[in-house]
Design a protein around this motif. Structure first.
Motif, PDB file in Angstrom:
ATOM      1  N   UNK A   1      -1.666   6.543  20.633  1.00 52.48           N
ATOM      2  CA  UNK A   1      -1.092   6.355  21.961  1.00 52.48           C
ATOM      3  C   UNK A   1       0.292   6.977  21.980  1.00 52.48           C
ATOM      4  N   UNK A   2       0.953   6.913  23.135  1.00 53.35           N
ATOM      5  CA  UNK A   2       2.314   7.438  23.232  1.00 53.35           C
ATOM      6  C   UNK A   2       3.279   6.669  22.340  1.00 53.35           C
ATOM      7  N   UNK A   3       2.921   5.443  22.029  1.00 54.10           N
ATOM      8  CA  UNK A   3       3.794   4.614  21.189  1.00 54.10           C
ATOM      9  C   UNK A   3       3.652   4.936  19.708  1.00 54.10           C
ATOM     10  N   UNK A   4       2.585   5.645  19.341  1.00 53.25           N
ATOM     11  CA  UNK A   4       2.400   5.982  17.939  1.00 53.25           C
ATOM     12  C   UNK A   4       0.953   5.880  17.517  1.00 53.25           C
ATOM     13  N   UNK A   5       0.749   5.786  16.224  1.00 54.12           N
ATOM     14  CA  UNK A   5      -0.591   5.698  15.643  1.00 54.12           C
ATOM     15  C   UNK A   5      -0.684   4.444  14.785  1.00 54.12           C
ATOM     16  N   UNK A   6      -1.626   3.575  15.161  1.00 52.81           N
ATOM     17  CA  UNK A   6      -1.802   2.294  14.464  1.00 52.81           C
ATOM     18  C   UNK A   6      -3.222   2.228  13.919  1.00 52.81           C
ATOM     19  N   UNK A   7      -3.391   1.792  12.667  1.00 53.08           N
ATOM     20  CA  UNK A   7      -4.744   1.720  12.114  1.00 53.08           C
ATOM     21  C   UNK A   7      -5.648   0.781  12.912  1.00 53.08           C
ATOM     22  N   UNK A   8      -6.894   1.164  13.045  1.00 53.85           N
ATOM     23  CA  UNK A   8      -7.904   0.275  13.612  1.00 53.85           C
ATOM     24  C   UNK A   8      -8.211  -0.820  12.590  1.00 53.85           C
ATOM     25  N   UNK A   9      -9.079  -1.743  12.965  1.00 50.67           N
ATOM     26  CA  UNK A   9      -9.445  -2.811  12.023  1.00 50.67           C
ATOM     27  C   UNK A   9     -10.062  -2.219  10.761  1.00 50.67           C
ATOM     28  N   UNK A  10     -10.954  -1.250  10.972  1.00 54.09           N
ATOM     29  CA  UNK A  10     -11.549  -0.579   9.813  1.00 54.09           C
ATOM     30  C   UNK A  10     -10.502   0.262   9.086  1.00 54.09           C
ATOM     31  N   UNK A  11      -9.604   0.888   9.896  1.00 54.25           N
ATOM     32  CA  UNK A  11      -8.560   1.727   9.326  1.00 54.25           C
ATOM     33  C   UNK A  11      -7.641   0.964   8.385  1.00 54.25           C
ATOM     34  N   UNK A  12      -7.288  -0.268   8.759  1.00 56.72           N
ATOM     35  CA  UNK A  12      -6.433  -1.096   7.893  1.00 56.72           C
ATOM     36  C   UNK A  12      -7.054  -1.257   6.515  1.00 56.72           C
ATOM     37  N   UNK A  13      -8.338  -1.543   6.486  1.00 54.73           N
ATOM     38  CA  UNK A  13      -9.024  -1.753   5.210  1.00 54.73           C
ATOM     39  C   UNK A  13      -9.084  -0.463   4.404  1.00 54.73           C
ATOM     40  N   UNK A  14      -9.308   0.649   5.107  1.00 62.38           N
ATOM     41  CA  UNK A  14      -9.383   1.930   4.403  1.00 62.38           C
ATOM     42  C   UNK A  14      -8.023   2.363   3.866  1.00 62.38           C
ATOM     43  N   UNK A  15      -6.962   2.079   4.620  1.00 61.69           N
ATOM     44  CA  UNK A  15      -5.613   2.410   4.154  1.00 61.69           C
ATOM     45  C   UNK A  15      -5.290   1.620   2.888  1.00 61.69           C
ATOM     46  N   UNK A  16      -5.681   0.341   2.859  1.00 62.53           N
ATOM     47  CA  UNK A  16      -5.469  -0.474   1.657  1.00 62.53           C
ATOM     48  C   UNK A  16      -6.225   0.127   0.471  1.00 62.53           C
ATOM     49  N   UNK A  17      -7.467   0.548   0.714  1.00 65.87           N
ATOM     50  CA  UNK A  17      -8.258   1.167  -0.350  1.00 65.87           C
ATOM     51  C   UNK A  17      -7.631   2.483  -0.800  1.00 65.87           C
ATOM     52  N   UNK A  18      -7.122   3.253   0.164  1.00 60.27           N
ATOM     53  CA  UNK A  18      -6.486   4.532  -0.171  1.00 60.27           C
ATOM     54  C   UNK A  18      -5.261   4.306  -1.039  1.00 60.27           C
ATOM     55  N   UNK A  19      -4.484   3.281  -0.714  1.00 63.33           N
ATOM     56  CA  UNK A  19      -3.318   2.938  -1.532  1.00 63.33           C
ATOM     57  C   UNK A  19      -3.734   2.619  -2.960  1.00 63.33           C
ATOM     58  N   UNK A  20      -4.805   1.852  -3.091  1.00 62.13           N
ATOM     59  CA  UNK A  20      -5.291   1.478  -4.421  1.00 62.13           C
ATOM     60  C   UNK A  20      -5.764   2.697  -5.203  1.00 62.13           C
ATOM     61  N   UNK A  21      -6.475   3.601  -4.504  1.00 62.73           N
ATOM     62  CA  UNK A  21      -6.967   4.812  -5.157  1.00 62.73           C
ATOM     63  C   UNK A  21      -5.807   5.664  -5.652  1.00 62.73           C
ATOM     64  N   UNK A  22      -4.783   5.832  -4.817  1.00 63.14           N
ATOM     65  CA  UNK A  22      -3.631   6.659  -5.198  1.00 63.14           C
ATOM     66  C   UNK A  22      -2.874   6.041  -6.360  1.00 63.14           C
ATOM     67  N   UNK A  23      -2.797   4.709  -6.362  1.00 56.91           N
ATOM     68  CA  UNK A  23      -2.132   4.034  -7.474  1.00 56.91           C
ATOM     69  C   UNK A  23      -2.932   4.213  -8.761  1.00 56.91           C
ATOM     70  N   UNK A  24      -4.234   4.079  -8.676  1.00 54.74           N
ATOM     71  CA  UNK A  24      -5.088   4.273  -9.853  1.00 54.74           C
ATOM     72  C   UNK A  24      -5.008   5.709 -10.351  1.00 54.74           C
ATOM     73  N   UNK A  25      -4.894   6.662  -9.413  1.00 51.77           N
ATOM     74  CA  UNK A  25      -4.773   8.061  -9.809  1.00 51.77           C
ATOM     75  C   UNK A  25      -3.491   8.287 -10.591  1.00 51.77           C
ATOM     76  N   UNK A  26      -2.403   7.665 -10.130  1.00 52.45           N
ATOM     77  CA  UNK A  26      -1.133   7.787 -10.840  1.00 52.45           C
ATOM     78  C   UNK A  26      -1.238   7.179 -12.233  1.00 52.45           C
ATOM     79  N   UNK A  27      -1.895   6.025 -12.333  1.00 55.04           N
ATOM     80  CA  UNK A  27      -2.086   5.385 -13.633  1.00 55.04           C
ATOM     81  C   UNK A  27      -2.939   6.262 -14.544  1.00 55.04           C
ATOM     82  N   UNK A  28      -3.939   6.913 -13.962  1.00 50.57           N
ATOM     83  CA  UNK A  28      -4.797   7.823 -14.728  1.00 50.57           C
ATOM     84  C   UNK A  28      -3.980   8.969 -15.308  1.00 50.57           C
ATOM     85  N   UNK A  29      -3.117   9.573 -14.476  1.00 52.97           N
ATOM     86  CA  UNK A  29      -2.297  10.694 -14.926  1.00 52.97           C
ATOM     87  C   UNK A  29      -1.346  10.256 -16.040  1.00 52.97           C
TER      88      UNK A  29
END
Length: 303
Positions: free
Chosen positions: A51-79
């Motif tokens: 919207x004009x106010x910005x971009x906010x995660x949908x209900x599904x988006x919130x869950x996917x963003x949390x998963x994405x955070x976890x994946x990126x953290x695990x990737x850093x730990x892997x490296x």
């Protein structure tokens, strides 16, 4: 789907703005928008409400963003785990600094190079605003600067770590009449020839005296020039106290003294380092920064 798209999701959710996320990620807004649209099409769901106010995660988006955070953290730990399996560090360190700690940084880089000859290192000296720009653009990994809370709030994708508290001081030749004072007031600076290091904070600090008839002899980015000017009693210098503690040329001269400002011009600043959160830190950089903290602590240099 790719790792970059996960980073994009996390950054948009964090900022709430496609435009701000694009700026922080150093990609164009159309490229970021198209990448997220492609991801949504691939997954067949909407990740963000726009919207004009910005971009906010949908209900599904919130869950996917949390998963994405976890994946990126695990990737850093892997490296990090992969790097730990080798006794030999490699990689490159690109560092920029305010002049004060140059000798400390050079000595530490030399020590690390002796231990890990496969690494590459580059270091250059510049002013605060240029160093921030270089880190944002990815040309430098870590910058050592003077900063305040204003920068921490302005550059939310940068991670700031404080090493020292410091403040502005006046350096004067021992033969100057000003050398007898315990504190310097604004009126004492009238008609005094002044040389300044060309830095955004020093320039901002000097604006507090704009109503007085100042004699700015010149500004420079050469610390040796400032030292020669002080030793010859050609001018006084206004700068950060820790530059006179850590810079090799300034700290070893006994021909001038450093005096604090009287209130209200006694202002505190932070000196430390920062890096781009989007890029993270390599193993060799983490080792280098760990040694910086230890060196500052052991040296007894405090604000």
């Amino acid at each position: 789907m790719n790792i970059e798209q996960l980073k994009y999701m996390v950054e948009i959710a964090r900022t709430g703005s496609l435009k701000e996320a694009a700026e922080n990620l150093h990609i164009t807004l159309p490229a970021l928008s198209q990448s997220i649209k492609n991801l949504e099409k691939e997954l067949n769901i909407s990740i963000f409400h726009r919207s004009r106010r910005g971009s906010v995660p949908t209900e599904e988006g919130h869950k996917l963003v949390e998963k994405a955070n976890s994946v990126l953290q695990k990737l850093q730990e892997f490296m990090e785990e992969a790097e730990a399996y080798t006794n030999t560090m490699n990689g490159e360190m690109k560092i920029a600094t305010y002049p004060g700690p140059m000798e400390i940084l050079v000595n530490l880089i030399s020590d690390i190079k002796r231990e890990y000859p496969n690494i590459k290192a580059s270091i250059y000296e510049n002013s605060t605003e240029h160093i921030i720009e270089k880190v944002l653009e990815g040309e430098v990994d870590v910058g050592f600067i003077t900063y305040t809370e204003k920068e921490e709030k302005k550059y939310r994708n940068l991670v700031f770590k404080k090493l020292l508290d410091g403040h502005m001081v006046v350096a004067v030749n021992k033969n100057s009449p000003l050398a007898q004072n315990k504190l310097i007031t604004a009126e004492m600076l009238i008609d005094q020839p002044i040389v300044l290091y060309n830095d955004v904070y020093i320039n901002e600090f000097m604006k507090g005296f704009s109503s007085l008839p100042f004699d700015i002899l010149f500004t420079t980015n050469n610390v040796d020039t400032i030292r020669h000017t002080l030793e010859n009693n050609t001018a006084i210098n206004i700068g950060f106290d820790y530059a006179f503690k850590t810079d090799a040329g300034l700290s070893r001269s006994d021909k001038y003294v450093v005096i604090n400002f009287a209130s209200p011009h006694y202002k505190t600043y932070s000196f430390g380092y920062f890096y781009n959160a989007n890029n993270g830190l390599s193993r060799i950089l983490r080792e280098f920064l760990k040694r910086i903290h230890r060196t500052i602590k052991d040296s007894g240099v405090h604000g």
